[in-house]
Design an enzyme around this catalytic site. Structure first.
Site, short mmCIF file in Angstrom:
data_model
loop_
_atom_site.label_atom_id
_atom_site.label_comp_id
_atom_site.label_asym_id
_atom_site.label_seq_id
_atom_site.Cartn_x
_atom_site.Cartn_y
_atom_site.Cartn_z
N LYS A 87 0.86 -1.19 0.00
CA LYS A 87 0.00 0.00 0.00
C LYS A 87 0.90 1.24 0.00
O LYS A 87 1.76 1.40 0.88
CB LYS A 87 -0.88 -0.04 1.25
CG LYS A 87 -2.17 0.70 1.14
CD LYS A 87 -3.04 0.33 2.34
CE LYS A 87 -4.28 1.17 2.43
NZ LYS A 87 -4.98 0.94 3.71
O1 G3P Z 1 -7.53 1.95 5.60
C1 G3P Z 1 -7.87 3.20 5.15
C2 G3P Z 1 -9.23 3.71 5.56
O2 G3P Z 1 -10.17 2.69 5.47
C3 G3P Z 1 -9.28 4.50 6.84
O3 G3P Z 1 -10.57 4.67 7.33
O4 G3P Z 1 -12.15 5.34 9.11
O5 G3P Z 1 -9.72 5.98 9.30
O6 G3P Z 1 -11.21 7.09 7.65
P1 G3P Z 1 -10.93 5.84 8.41
#
Ligand code: G3P
Length: 224
Positions: A87
């Site tokens: 990633k």
């Molecule tokens: O893994 C990346 C993403 O899914 C992060 O989510 O909830 O931290 O905005 P969030």
């Protein structure tokens, strides 16, 4: 649409996997920190454990931001298991690294995507997945699902093979909307996946079926 779980928590990964619907896992440095990983060896071991648990792609994020370091870190991550997807953040050196990984047979997921332009660039560089952050876009009063639809439209028109991995999912409705908008993958917290199960009419209907089955059983004549 494929279902990934967005966590580094092994108990949650196990629970989602046991449902039989899990196609992969995504993590990020924040999620790794949340489960208390403290060393580089710990990171590598944790990814290995996840790869042994789930039969599918496992995104492992680099924490470097310069080209040479991203490549070195990505090679180390990719060597853990064939299912590792490196990633890489949507930054200038990240785009260069996506191209290098693509030319060298290492799968990639370009993260921190917030615009169609970024998604085009990542696809041109050969990313296997792009991760638009739906919830964070919604948080800033823009429309995250609309971005999924826009990228899906562009990728189809232009024949890009990069898969759209909807990330930053906050609810079961987000999953439904992303499926509708053409996401190839949704990476979700466990509670959003389990939220898909819920409907009050299912609970009411099941209670009635169980009640009627009980009454029927009480009146049944046993087979001789
Ligand atoms: O893994 C990346 C993403 O899914 C992060 O989510 O909830 O931290 O905005 P969030």
């Amino acid at each position: 649409m494929k279902f990934f779980i967005d966590t580094a928590d092994l108990a949650q990964i196990k629970e989602a996997n046991e449902l039989g619907i899990l196609d992969g896992v995504t993590t990020n440095p924040s999620l790794m920190a949340k489960v208390g990983i403290k060393s580089e060896a710990g990171v590598l071991k944790h990814y290995e454990t996840i790869c042994e648990m789930v039969d599918g792609d496992v995104s492992a994020e680099v924490i470097s931001t310069s080209f040479n370091e991203i490549i070195e870190e990505g090679k180390k991550l990719a060597a853990i298991h064939p299912n590792i997807v490196v990633k890489v953040p949507m930054i200038r050196d990240g785009v260069k690294a996506l191209k290098w990984f693509s030319d060298n047979g290492i799968k990639t997921n370009c993260t921190l995507i917030f615009s169609a332009g970024q998604a085009i660039l990542a696809a041109k560089a050969g990313a296997n997945y792009v991760s638009p952050f739906i919830g964070r876009i919604d948080d800033s009063a823009w429309d995250g699902v609309q971005l999924i639809a826009q990228i899906a439209h562009i990728y189809q028109l232009q024949g890009f093979k990069t898969e759209i991995l909807a990330a930053s999912i906050r609810s079961a409705l987000h999953i439904v909307k992303c499926a509708e908008a053409g996401a190839d993958v949704c990476t979700c917290p466990l509670e959003s996946i389990l939220g898909l199960l819920k409907h009050p009419l299912t609970d009411i209907g099941l209670a009635k079926f169980m009640d009627d089955a009980k009454k029927m059983k009480e009146q049944m004549v046993p087979v001789k």
